[in-house]
Enzyme design. Structure first.
Site, short mmCIF file in Angstrom:
data_model
loop_
_atom_site.label_atom_id
_atom_site.label_comp_id
_atom_site.label_asym_id
_atom_site.label_seq_id
_atom_site.Cartn_x
_atom_site.Cartn_y
_atom_site.Cartn_z
N ASP A 67 39.95 44.75 26.33
CA ASP A 67 40.00 43.50 25.58
C ASP A 67 38.84 42.59 25.97
O ASP A 67 38.72 42.17 27.12
CB ASP A 67 41.33 42.81 25.86
CG ASP A 67 41.51 41.58 24.99
OD1 ASP A 67 41.49 41.75 23.77
OD2 ASP A 67 41.61 40.48 25.54
N THR A 100 37.19 39.85 19.80
CA THR A 100 36.50 39.11 20.85
C THR A 100 35.26 39.85 21.34
O THR A 100 34.24 39.23 21.63
CB THR A 100 37.45 38.82 22.03
OG1 THR A 100 37.95 40.05 22.53
CG2 THR A 100 38.60 37.96 21.61
N THR A 101 35.35 41.19 21.43
CA THR A 101 34.19 41.96 21.86
C THR A 101 33.08 41.83 20.82
O THR A 101 31.92 41.56 21.16
CB THR A 101 34.57 43.45 22.04
OG1 THR A 101 35.75 43.52 22.82
CG2 THR A 101 33.47 44.24 22.69
N ASP A 396 46.95 41.57 20.41
CA ASP A 396 45.97 41.72 19.33
C ASP A 396 46.66 42.15 18.04
O ASP A 396 46.40 41.61 16.96
CB ASP A 396 44.90 42.78 19.69
CG ASP A 396 43.92 42.25 20.73
OD1 ASP A 396 44.26 41.28 21.42
OD2 ASP A 396 42.82 42.82 20.85
N1 LIG Z 1 39.00 54.39 13.37
C1 LIG Z 1 37.95 53.59 13.34
N2 LIG Z 1 36.80 54.00 12.80
C2 LIG Z 1 35.73 53.19 12.79
N3 LIG Z 1 35.70 51.97 13.31
C3 LIG Z 1 36.82 51.50 13.85
C4 LIG Z 1 38.00 52.29 13.89
N4 LIG Z 1 38.95 51.56 14.50
C5 LIG Z 1 38.38 50.38 14.83
N5 LIG Z 1 37.11 50.33 14.43
C6 LIG Z 1 36.15 49.25 14.59
O1 LIG Z 1 36.08 48.87 15.95
C7 LIG Z 1 35.73 47.50 16.05
C8 LIG Z 1 36.70 46.78 16.94
O2 LIG Z 1 36.56 47.26 18.25
P1 LIG Z 1 37.33 46.59 19.46
O3 LIG Z 1 38.76 46.43 19.11
O4 LIG Z 1 36.98 47.38 20.66
O5 LIG Z 1 36.65 45.20 19.61
P2 LIG Z 1 37.01 43.80 19.00
O6 LIG Z 1 38.13 43.91 18.04
O7 LIG Z 1 35.75 43.19 18.53
O8 LIG Z 1 37.43 42.98 20.29
P3 LIG Z 1 38.82 42.99 21.10
O9 LIG Z 1 39.73 43.95 20.44
O10 LIG Z 1 38.42 43.40 22.47
O11 LIG Z 1 39.30 41.59 21.02
C9 LIG Z 1 35.81 46.93 14.64
O12 LIG Z 1 34.52 46.76 14.14
C10 LIG Z 1 36.56 48.00 13.88
O13 LIG Z 1 36.21 48.05 12.53
MG LIG Z 2 39.96 44.82 18.53
#
Ligand SMILES: Nc1ncnc2c1ncn2[C@@H]1O[C@H](COP(=O)(O)OP(=O)(O)OP(=O)(O)O)[C@@H](O)[C@H]1O
Ligand SMILES: [Mg+2]
Length: 542
Positions: A67, A100-101, A396
């Site tokens: 996260d 957030t990332t 989340d």
């Molecule tokens: N199966 C998938 N195929 C392609 N992209 C994906 C898939 N699942 C999630 N994503 C992408 O991954 C990204 C989110 O990654 P992640 O959850 O690690 O980070 P975040 O949501 O930005 O931050 P956090 O969850 O740490 O608050 C988004 O851009 C999302 O569209």
């Molecule tokens: Mg995320």
């Protein structure tokens, strides 16, 4: 700091001795370097193929997480500009819960692209203006392509929650957890007019290490981490009528100190008997209301406990006020402050109240409430760390479901909306004059960091992937993005990876805000105030 005075050679002291100042380009460059560094650390965590981080605090406690907000918070960053990224992550977390990332990476990318322009002698204020324009345009573009959904569509809500958990430790169990998250939030959502509102306080999240993530479940009621107060009381009551009390079940001590002189033992006996009678009367009063369960916010005298046990009333004491509020919402009861006033109408209802053993603790479950407006999510996980990360991931998931229920618009994931906005921003940039055009193009480049990073983390060639996405989008497949599991460019909407529009908007807004704030700084003045703890490091300037 003693600046040389121009006249009379008398130094004019403005700032405290020892204050350090960095100015102009050096200050800017230091800030940019720090922010870029944090961006690079965060990059490897993005997406389902992103890595987790192990963070060890100064007491040796270990947190393993993916996260973004948690990583940034636990890193204990000292650099003032880099700290601003922590703020971005926090604000995104508070507003929408996910992304957030992405926000930290995007903010760092904006600053990095700005550096290139600054090197080409574009003034930071021009970049700031260009970024502002570009962000507005990007929001408009995303709004236009977003898909409106039915806020009560459980399948859509579960898909949204599943995407949010895809990148987390719990991803294997995400189908089950996503369904639970969707149900939980829908249950407490309240309709007002055409829109819904969700108060997350109405979802009580409890976690207990032990069992497995798959044992996580949703309870139509409230779970209290308290025991039944007396061994003689029943441990299970079906068709419970629950009295919710905010009153101490004991004889009140007077505020003043008074003295009673007793001459003979008979008097003493009758005095105690009177006390006893008063306490029994309390229990009788509760019993008469029809209650077979008492949940009390305050303490309960031993003698009252004894009578309650005799009356077969299951009782829990010293329950938190916030839990009492939730109990009232779940059981549709009323919290009574004066026992004399209690009536049958004040009682809450639940199909079952039961004390259960959960690992080494005993907890009381109040479940089977009818259409409860407050519920409990009981999170389990093999070890404390797994349960902790499961809780963060669930946060989340719950938040993204809330986002969509409150604002029923979605976009696909996999970097497709970012790539779409980037290519349209580039086209739009040509309508802009002068150097702002360069800033808009830089903004578009920064947006593409998201698909690029997703591809890199999935082991794909980032440039080939980006070119692939651009060409597919040019052919009209607007949701072309990175399919990280099949490592190819695909229509991400078709494979069911969807995200709330609200999250993407928040990422854009917060990241632009912070990058602009950093770019405006041309002077860093660090006070020489002694550190709070002896031996603690001074905030570094570079
Ligand atoms: N199966 C998938 N195929 C392609 N992209 C994906 C898939 N699942 C999630 N994503 C992408 O991954 C990204 C989110 O990654 P992640 O959850 O690690 O980070 P975040 O949501 O930005 O931050 P956090 O969850 O740490 O608050 C988004 O851009 C999302 O569209
Ligand atoms: Mg995320």
């Amino acid at each position: 700091m003693v600046p040389a005075s121009t006249e009379g050679q008398i130094p004019v002291i403005i700032l405290r001795e020892g204050t350090r100042e960095t100015k102009g380009k050096t200050a800017q460059r230091n800030n940019i370097t720090a922010v870029k560094l944090i961006g690079n650390i965060m990059k490897t965590s993005l997406g389902p193929r992103g890595m987790d981080k192990m963070l060890v605090d100064n007491l040796g406690d270990v947190t393993i997480t993916n996260d973004g907000a948690t990583i940034l918070k636990e890193m204990d960053i000292q650099h003032p500009a880099a700290k601003m990224l922590v703020e971005v992550a926090k604000s995104v977390d508070n507003e929408v819960g996910d992304g957030t990332t992405s926000a930290a990476i995007f903010a760092a990318a904006l600053v990095e692209k700005a550096e290139d322009l600054i090197n080409k002698d574009v003034h930071p204020m021009v970049i700031v203006d260009g970024y502002d324009m570009a962000s507005e345009k990007a929001l408009e573009l995303l709004n236009k392509i977003s898909i409106k959904v039915d806020p009560e569509d459980k399948d859509v809500l579960a898909s949204i929650a599943k995407t949010a958990m895809e990148s987390k430790l719990v991803s294997e169990d995400s189908p089950l957890l996503a369904k639970i998250a969707a149900e939980a939030v829908l249950q407490v959502a309240e309709k007002s007019g055409e829109t819904y509102k969700v108060d997350m306080d109405n979802i009580k999240v409890e976690k207990k290490a032990g069992g497995s993530i798959r044992d996580t479940n949703l309870i139509n009621g409230i779970v209290l981490d308290k025991e039944v107060v007396h061994g003689g009381m029943p441990k299970r009551i079906e068709k419970a009528n629950i009295a919710l009390l905010n009153a101490a079940l004991e004889i009140e001590k007077t505020e003043m100190s008074a003295e009673i002189r007793i001459q003979d033992p008979e008097q003493m006996k009758s005095f105690l008997e009177e006390e006893n009678r008063m306490m029994k009367a309390m229990v009788d009063r509760i019993s008469e209301s029809g209650a077979n369960v008492v949940i009390c916010q305050k303490g309960i005298d031993d003698i009252v406990q004894h009578y309650l046990a005799k009356a077969g009333i299951l009782t829990v004491r010293r329950v938190k006020e916030s839990d009492m509020v939730k109990l009232a919402k779940a059981t549709k009861g009323r919290v009574v402050t004066n026992i004399e006033d209690i009536t049958n109408d004040d009682l809450g209802a639940a199909d079952l109240v039961e004390e259960r053993k959960l690992e080494s603790d005993r907890w009381v479950f109040i479940e089977g409430c009818k259409d409860p407006k407050a519920i409990t999510l009981l999170i389990r996980g093999g070890s404390q760390r797994v349960a902790d990360e499961a809780e963060r991931s669930m946060h989340d998931a719950l938040m993204v479901v809330k986002d969509v229920i409150e604002r029923p618009a979605i976009v696909a994931g996999g970097g497709s909306p970012e790539a779409y906005a980037a290519s349209h921003l580039r086209e739009w940039a040509s309508t802009k004059k002068g150097r702002e055009q360069l800033a808009v193009i830089a903004y578009a480049d920064a947006l593409e960091t998201i698909p690029l990073t997703l591809a890199t983390n999935a082991g794909m060639d980032p440039i080939d992937t980006l070119v692939g996405i651009r060409s597919k989008q040019a052919q009209g497949i607007k949701w072309a993005g990175v399919d990280v599991f099949n490592t190819k460019v695909a229509d991400i909407y078709k494979i069911g990876i969807i995200e709330p529009l609200a999250v993407k908007e928040q990422i854009i807004k917060s990241a632009t805000e912070v990058s602009n704030m950093i770019l405006r700084i041309d002077d860093v003045i660090a006070s020489s105030k002694p550190p709070e703890r002896p031996g603690a490091p001074q905030p570094p300037m570079e």
